[in-house]
Motif scaffolding. Structure first.
Motif, short mmCIF file in Angstrom:
data_model
loop_
_atom_site.label_atom_id
_atom_site.label_comp_id
_atom_site.label_asym_id
_atom_site.label_seq_id
_atom_site.Cartn_x
_atom_site.Cartn_y
_atom_site.Cartn_z
N VAL A 76 -3.83 -6.26 3.92
CA VAL A 76 -3.33 -5.63 5.14
C VAL A 76 -4.36 -4.62 5.67
O VAL A 76 -4.67 -4.59 6.87
CB VAL A 76 -1.98 -4.94 4.87
CG1 VAL A 76 -1.53 -4.13 6.09
CG2 VAL A 76 -0.92 -5.97 4.51
N PHE A 77 -4.89 -3.78 4.75
CA PHE A 77 -5.91 -2.81 5.18
C PHE A 77 -7.10 -3.53 5.82
O PHE A 77 -7.63 -3.12 6.86
CB PHE A 77 -6.38 -1.99 3.99
CG PHE A 77 -5.31 -1.12 3.37
CD1 PHE A 77 -4.22 -0.71 4.12
CD2 PHE A 77 -5.38 -0.73 2.04
CE1 PHE A 77 -3.23 0.09 3.56
CE2 PHE A 77 -4.41 0.07 1.48
CZ PHE A 77 -3.32 0.47 2.24
N MET A 78 -7.54 -4.63 5.17
CA MET A 78 -8.68 -5.38 5.68
C MET A 78 -8.40 -5.93 7.08
O MET A 78 -9.23 -5.81 7.98
CB MET A 78 -9.01 -6.51 4.71
CG MET A 78 -10.12 -7.45 5.20
SD MET A 78 -11.72 -6.62 5.37
CE MET A 78 -12.18 -6.44 3.65
N ASN A 79 -7.23 -6.52 7.29
CA ASN A 79 -6.90 -7.11 8.60
C ASN A 79 -6.90 -6.05 9.69
O ASN A 79 -7.44 -6.27 10.79
CB ASN A 79 -5.54 -7.80 8.53
CG ASN A 79 -5.57 -9.08 7.72
OD1 ASN A 79 -6.63 -9.68 7.54
ND2 ASN A 79 -4.43 -9.49 7.22
N ILE A 80 -6.30 -4.91 9.43
CA ILE A 80 -6.21 -3.86 10.46
C ILE A 80 -7.59 -3.30 10.77
O ILE A 80 -7.96 -3.11 11.93
CB ILE A 80 -5.25 -2.75 10.00
CG1 ILE A 80 -3.81 -3.30 9.88
CG2 ILE A 80 -5.28 -1.57 10.96
CD1 ILE A 80 -2.81 -2.30 9.35
N LEU A 81 -8.39 -3.02 9.71
CA LEU A 81 -9.71 -2.43 9.94
C LEU A 81 -10.65 -3.42 10.62
O LEU A 81 -11.45 -3.03 11.49
CB LEU A 81 -10.30 -1.97 8.61
CG LEU A 81 -9.63 -0.74 8.00
CD1 LEU A 81 -10.12 -0.50 6.58
CD2 LEU A 81 -9.89 0.50 8.86
N VAL A 82 -10.57 -4.71 10.26
CA VAL A 82 -11.43 -5.71 10.91
C VAL A 82 -11.08 -5.81 12.40
O VAL A 82 -11.97 -5.89 13.26
CB VAL A 82 -11.28 -7.08 10.22
CG1 VAL A 82 -11.87 -8.19 11.08
CG2 VAL A 82 -11.96 -7.05 8.87
N ASN A 83 -9.78 -5.80 12.72
CA ASN A 83 -9.38 -5.84 14.13
C ASN A 83 -9.89 -4.62 14.88
O ASN A 83 -10.34 -4.71 16.04
CB ASN A 83 -7.86 -5.93 14.25
CG ASN A 83 -7.34 -7.32 13.96
OD1 ASN A 83 -8.09 -8.29 14.03
ND2 ASN A 83 -6.08 -7.42 13.60
#
Length: 586
Positions: A458-465
């Motif tokens: 979840v952290f990865m998805n939000i930060l990548v976006n």
């Protein structure tokens, strides 16, 4: 087209025909009769309104006309007084300045008198009064002019003697009763015309109120009739249809007086039979479709995981490449330094214990002190590089949680830091832009029981976006603007209450429009071009937080631009006292 004078008999015939034939009534006929009646009332009201407006306009015109006559008559008297005042001031002071109001009053008096003649041209009595006033006024002006002429010729005493004869006063005394009678008659006429205008206005108001009441009554009767004949039967059918949709057995009415409603009843009866015959097939199809959806969902989640893994591998390869090249680049200098030391040792062995000139030259040539210091620095740099590689590998292990996929207690801040480390290649400065600023405001959080691997995803998805949005925005920004107002990601954590934590991830990017923000957690929704993602990253993140961790995940637009993602979840999922079913504005 039916003439308006025959509308009422025509409507009456429609209702008589309905009562005699006892056939089914069409909704069209009901509305037709209702429309014709409203049309008749509207036409009558329009005719009366136009006539009333015309009459009121005429009455108002005469009231305004009479007001103007009275005002003009009063102004005439004032002009005469002004002319006489100017003449008196000139005789007393010999100042030509006083002649200005005299000439102004004289000219104004003539103009007012002519205006009065024009306004009262249809009133013989008033015309006679004005003729008399005109004669007296001319004599008065002649008397005033004579005194002025005598004064101008140096015969002021004769002018004053003429004033003392009261000839001019007599003209004014004779004129004022006539002017007062003129004004009195006009005032009486004004009162009559005002009364007439008020009566006309009152009649129009009474008619409008009456017409409004008639329309209300007609509408009320129409609504009562439509409610009894149409609305109530339709409400009953709607209720039966709702029961039918719930799978209950219902019995529709046998018939209706309204043709369309009767047809609707027959249609629902046919639909009820079709629904019953197809229900079993739909149930089977639903079960099959659900199985297929579950299978495809698992496949999509796995596909998204693989996509994320590809991004991680690319980032890790990039990060590992730098320290490896760093170590590789230092191997040759270390080899040369070591060789030089070996040669020095060999020379010492040949000439020991006395240092020869060659040894001294070699020591000086290789700068032995620098060699020792530089060798230590090189070894230290290599150590730093190897530690960097080990740190990246450990971060990858912590992020993927390969050996910790089960439910356990973890440090949320460690997961955030590991994710940021893996995205360092996206964060650091490039030739096109400065480094993206990362601001951390970590609160005092307890260990949280969760699924660490899924939470890190979840952290990865939000930060990548967030990084994608910042890169897209910064692509068109000059380097000077980027240095003055750098792109920033702010991560803030805090404890909420006793058993919940909140994580805020903000960026100062272009923000998310309202239309997109409402769909951002929908499956397959994406704003990226083809090949830039599957469109299920945020949807899976939403499922992980809400379904797996009993929390909430939503997005907000910041007032000064940018976006904010908020994650709220319990500290201990097994003993959570507050379920994550809270509805939020996504």
């Amino acid at each position: 087209m039916v003439p308006s004078k025959n509308l009422l008999p025509y409507i009456n015939r429609i209702f008589i025909k309905m009562r005699r034939t006892r056939k089914k009534i069409s909704i069209t006929n009901i509305y037709k009769a209702f429309f014709l009646l409203i049309t008749l009332i509207s036409v009558i009201n329009l005719i009366v309104f136009v006539a009333g407006q015309k009459r009121a306009s005429e009455d108002n015109y005469w009231v305004t006309h009479t007001h103007e006559v009275i005002t003009t008559a009063a102004d005439l008297d004032k002009q005469l007084v002004d002319a006489e005042t100017g003449q008196r001031g000139f005789l007393l002071t010999d100042s030509p300045a006083y002649l200005e109001p005299y000439y102004t009053g004289r000219q104004g008096g003539t103009e007012k008198l002519n205006r009065l003649k024009f306004l009262t041209r249809d009133n013989d009595a008033q015309q006679q009064r004005l003729e008399t006033i005109q004669g007296l006024m001319q004599q008065k002006f002649a008397e005033l002019q004579e005194t002025i002429d005598l004064t101008n010729s140096g015969k002021k005493d004769q002018a004053l003697a003429l004033v003392k004869t009261d000839v001019g006063k007599q003209f004014m005394d004779d004129m004022r009763p006539i002017l007062d009678n003129f004004i009195e008659e006009e005032s009486s006429l004004l009162a009559k015309r005002q009364a007439k205008y008020q009566a006309t206005t009152l009649t129009a108001q009474i008619w409008h109120v009456s017409e409004f009441i008639i329309v209300i009554v007609v509408l009320l009767l129409g609504f009562i009739s439509i409610n009894a004949k149409v609305v109530k039967p339709l409400a009953a059918i709607a209720k039966l249809s709702h029961h039918l949709a719930q799978g209950k057995m219902v019995e529709f009415p046998k018939h209706s007086e309204i043709e369309e409603i009767d047809y609707l009843i027959r249609s629902f009866e046919y639909m009820a039979g079709e629904i019953e015959s197809r229900s079993a097939a739909l149930v089977d199809q639903k079960e099959q479709l659900q199985l297929r959806v579950d299978e495809q969902t698992l496949e999509l989640i796995q596909s998204e995981k693989m996509s994320s893994l590809g991004q991680l591998v690319a980032g890790i390869a990039h990060e590992i490449n730098n320290p490896v090249n760093f170590i590789h680049g230092n191997i040759n200098p270390l080899t040369e330094n070591t060789q030089n030391l070996i040669e020095l040792v060999e020379l010492y062995q040949e000439t020991y214990p006395t240092a020869s000139v060659d040894i001294e030259e070699k020591i000086e040539d290789i700068d032995l002190d620098f060699l020792k210091e530089d060798s230590l620095k090189i070894l230290t740099s290599m150590t730093v590089g190897t530690k960097r590689i080990r740190q990246i590998v450990i971060s990858l292990k912590n992020f993927s949680r390969i050996d910790e996929a089960e439910f356990k207690e973890v440090d949320i801040h460690e997961g955030l830091n590991n994710t940021l480390l893996l995205l360092e290649h996206r964060i650091k400065a490039t030739s096109d832009r400065p480094r993206i600023q990362i601001e951390k405001e970590y609160g005092d959080l307890p260990l949280v029981k969760c699924y660490p691997g899924q939470l890190n995803q979840v952290f990865m998805n939000i930060l990548v976006n967030a990084l994608d949005a910042l890169d897209e925005r910064d692509h068109d920004r000059p380097i000077e603007v980027l240095e003055q107002n750098p792109s920033t990601i702010k991560i803030h954590t805090q404890r909420v209450g006793i058993d919940r934590v909140t994580i805020y991830i903000d960026d100062n990017g272009p923000g998310i429009p309202e239309a997109i923000r409402q769909q951002i957690f929908d499956p397959f929704f994406t704003t990226k071009p083809i090949g830039k993602g599957t469109g299920i990253g945020m949807s899976i993140s939403y499922q992980i937080i809400t379904e797996k961790h009993d929390g909430i995940l939503y997005c907000q637009s910041l007032a000064d631009g940018g976006s904010r993602f908020i994650i709220e979840m319990p500290c201990d999922l097994e003993h959570s006292s507050e379920k994550g079913s809270k509805e939020v504005d996504r």
